[in-house]
Design a protein around this motif. Structure first.
Motif, mmCIF file in Angstrom:
data_model
loop_
_atom_site.group_PDB
_atom_site.id
_atom_site.type_symbol
_atom_site.label_atom_id
_atom_site.label_comp_id
_atom_site.label_asym_id
_atom_site.label_seq_id
_atom_site.Cartn_x
_atom_site.Cartn_y
_atom_site.Cartn_z
ATOM 1 N N ALA A 173 0.827 -1.204 0.000
ATOM 2 C CA ALA A 173 0.000 0.000 0.000
ATOM 3 C C ALA A 173 0.862 1.254 0.000
ATOM 4 O O ALA A 173 0.564 2.219 -0.713
ATOM 5 C CB ALA A 173 -0.936 -0.013 1.204
ATOM 6 N N ASP A 174 1.945 1.243 0.771
ATOM 7 C CA ASP A 174 2.842 2.397 0.810
ATOM 8 C C ASP A 174 3.441 2.669 -0.568
ATOM 9 O O ASP A 174 3.589 3.826 -0.964
ATOM 10 C CB ASP A 174 3.955 2.192 1.834
ATOM 11 C CG ASP A 174 3.481 2.333 3.274
ATOM 12 O OD1 ASP A 174 2.348 2.815 3.500
ATOM 13 O OD2 ASP A 174 4.249 1.954 4.183
ATOM 14 N N VAL B 195 0.210 4.348 4.213
ATOM 15 C CA VAL B 195 -1.106 3.799 4.542
ATOM 16 C C VAL B 195 -1.524 4.235 5.950
ATOM 17 O O VAL B 195 -2.698 4.495 6.207
ATOM 18 C CB VAL B 195 -1.147 2.263 4.361
ATOM 19 C CG1 VAL B 195 -0.330 1.548 5.416
ATOM 20 C CG2 VAL B 195 -2.585 1.760 4.363
ATOM 21 N N ARG B 196 -0.576 4.385 6.864
ATOM 22 C CA ARG B 196 -0.897 4.867 8.213
ATOM 23 C C ARG B 196 -1.389 6.314 8.165
ATOM 24 O O ARG B 196 -2.348 6.678 8.841
ATOM 25 C CB ARG B 196 0.333 4.781 9.115
ATOM 26 C CG ARG B 196 0.660 3.400 9.555
ATOM 27 C CD ARG B 196 -0.023 3.149 10.843
ATOM 28 N NE ARG B 196 0.531 1.976 11.490
ATOM 29 C CZ ARG B 196 -0.007 1.454 12.553
ATOM 30 N NH1 ARG B 196 -1.065 2.005 13.096
ATOM 31 N NH2 ARG B 196 0.494 0.387 13.100
ATOM 32 N N GLN B 197 -0.722 7.151 7.375
ATOM 33 C CA GLN B 197 -1.142 8.545 7.243
ATOM 34 C C GLN B 197 -2.516 8.626 6.584
ATOM 35 O O GLN B 197 -3.363 9.416 6.995
ATOM 36 C CB GLN B 197 -0.113 9.338 6.434
ATOM 37 C CG GLN B 197 1.199 9.523 7.147
ATOM 38 C CD GLN B 197 2.277 10.090 6.238
ATOM 39 O OE1 GLN B 197 2.257 9.893 5.022
ATOM 40 N NE2 GLN B 197 3.214 10.802 6.825
ATOM 41 N N PHE B 198 -2.732 7.802 5.571
ATOM 42 C CA PHE B 198 -4.043 7.750 4.918
ATOM 43 C C PHE B 198 -5.111 7.405 5.953
ATOM 44 O O PHE B 198 -6.170 8.034 6.002
ATOM 45 C CB PHE B 198 -4.020 6.719 3.781
ATOM 46 C CG PHE B 198 -5.333 6.572 3.071
ATOM 47 C CD1 PHE B 198 -5.644 7.376 1.988
ATOM 48 C CD2 PHE B 198 -6.263 5.621 3.479
ATOM 49 C CE1 PHE B 198 -6.864 7.250 1.329
ATOM 50 C CE2 PHE B 198 -7.480 5.488 2.835
ATOM 51 C CZ PHE B 198 -7.786 6.304 1.754
ATOM 52 N N GLY B 199 -4.830 6.407 6.789
ATOM 53 C CA GLY B 199 -5.780 5.996 7.819
ATOM 54 C C GLY B 199 -6.073 7.107 8.808
ATOM 55 O O GLY B 199 -7.226 7.318 9.205
ATOM 56 N N LEU B 200 -5.048 7.840 9.207
ATOM 57 C CA LEU B 200 -5.237 8.954 10.132
ATOM 58 C C LEU B 200 -6.133 10.020 9.509
ATOM 59 O O LEU B 200 -7.087 10.493 10.140
ATOM 60 C CB LEU B 200 -3.875 9.548 10.512
ATOM 61 C CG LEU B 200 -3.858 10.642 11.571
ATOM 62 C CD1 LEU B 200 -2.504 10.661 12.263
ATOM 63 C CD2 LEU B 200 -4.165 12.003 11.025
ATOM 64 N N ALA C 130 -5.250 8.473 18.733
ATOM 65 C CA ALA C 130 -4.156 7.525 18.964
ATOM 66 C C ALA C 130 -4.716 6.158 19.360
ATOM 67 O O ALA C 130 -4.270 5.122 18.859
ATOM 68 C CB ALA C 130 -3.208 8.046 20.042
ATOM 69 N N ARG C 131 -5.725 6.161 20.229
ATOM 70 C CA ARG C 131 -6.333 4.901 20.670
ATOM 71 C C ARG C 131 -7.009 4.185 19.503
ATOM 72 O O ARG C 131 -6.826 2.996 19.304
ATOM 73 C CB ARG C 131 -7.350 5.159 21.790
ATOM 74 C CG ARG C 131 -7.956 3.886 22.369
ATOM 75 C CD ARG C 131 -9.008 4.167 23.426
ATOM 76 N NE ARG C 131 -10.112 4.998 22.975
ATOM 77 C CZ ARG C 131 -11.120 4.572 22.190
ATOM 78 N NH1 ARG C 131 -11.146 3.331 21.774
ATOM 79 N NH2 ARG C 131 -12.084 5.396 21.836
ATOM 80 N N GLN C 132 -7.757 4.931 18.705
ATOM 81 C CA GLN C 132 -8.460 4.313 17.584
ATOM 82 C C GLN C 132 -7.501 3.768 16.536
ATOM 83 O O GLN C 132 -7.773 2.749 15.917
ATOM 84 C CB GLN C 132 -9.437 5.292 16.947
ATOM 85 C CG GLN C 132 -10.685 5.459 17.773
ATOM 86 C CD GLN C 132 -11.813 6.079 16.978
ATOM 87 O OE1 GLN C 132 -11.704 6.322 15.778
ATOM 88 N NE2 GLN C 132 -12.902 6.340 17.655
ATOM 89 N N LEU D 213 -7.647 12.243 -0.480
ATOM 90 C CA LEU D 213 -8.102 10.934 -0.018
ATOM 91 C C LEU D 213 -8.878 10.204 -1.106
ATOM 92 O O LEU D 213 -8.722 8.998 -1.295
ATOM 93 C CB LEU D 213 -8.946 11.080 1.251
ATOM 94 C CG LEU D 213 -8.185 11.580 2.471
ATOM 95 C CD1 LEU D 213 -9.146 11.882 3.611
ATOM 96 C CD2 LEU D 213 -7.117 10.592 2.895
ATOM 97 N N PHE D 214 -9.700 10.940 -1.839
ATOM 98 C CA PHE D 214 -10.439 10.352 -2.951
ATOM 99 C C PHE D 214 -9.477 9.845 -4.021
ATOM 100 O O PHE D 214 -9.599 8.721 -4.509
ATOM 101 C CB PHE D 214 -11.415 11.379 -3.541
ATOM 102 C CG PHE D 214 -12.193 10.857 -4.709
ATOM 103 C CD1 PHE D 214 -13.321 10.083 -4.509
ATOM 104 C CD2 PHE D 214 -11.791 11.134 -6.011
ATOM 105 C CE1 PHE D 214 -14.041 9.584 -5.588
ATOM 106 C CE2 PHE D 214 -12.496 10.645 -7.093
ATOM 107 C CZ PHE D 214 -13.630 9.858 -6.886
#
Length: 143
Positions: free
Chosen positions: A20-21, A31-36, A52-54, A98-99
């Motif tokens: 994904a990266d 992918v982590r930044q996208f998720g955030l 952070a928890r989510q 994001l789109f």
């Protein structure tokens, strides 16, 4: 001896996120930044601690990611409701990013799951959503 589910999930995450990266690199995201960014788009009222928890990351990791995304011009920090907290807001244009990044992310998914049938993929998606809903005590994963 059967491999443990946590080990299998961790190894699958490593492989899937690497792919994904690669796909998201053209958009300047991981992918982590996208998720955030997606989480903030879905739940803009989240505090840093809740975010952070989510995301299942430490506050330190979150602050690093936020700094990177802020420097890239995708979000900004603003005073929270009490003035003692920070609120993260997406800047105009981030929704479009994001789109645009969704297509490459789906290519990474297709590549990672190549050889699996559509029914198997949807079963995997539903099971992972159920696991996440249970693990996070957040039924939003089931929507």
């Amino acid at each position: 001896m059967k491999p443990s589910i946590p080990y299998l999930l961790a190894y699958a995450f490593t492989l899937a996120s690497r792919r994904a990266d690669e796909e998201l690199r053209e958009h300047g995201l991981t992918v982590r930044q996208f998720g955030l960014l997606m989480q903030l788009r879905l739940e803009p009222e989240l505090t840093m601690a809740e975010l952070a928890r989510q995301l299942g990351i430490s506050r330190q990791s979150l602050h690093e990611m936020v700094g990177e995304l802020e420097q890239a011009g995708h979000l900004r920090r603003e005073p929270g409701a009490t003035g003692r907290t920070l609120r993260l807001t997406l800047v105009p244009g981030t929704a479009r990013l994001l789109f645009d990044a969704h297509g490459p992310l789906m290519r990474a998914e297709e590549d990672f799951l190549r050889g699996m049938g559509k029914r198997e993929i949807e079963t995997l998606r539903v099971l992972l959503q159920r696991v996440l809903a249970h693990a996070t005590d957040d039924e939003a994963w089931l929507a």
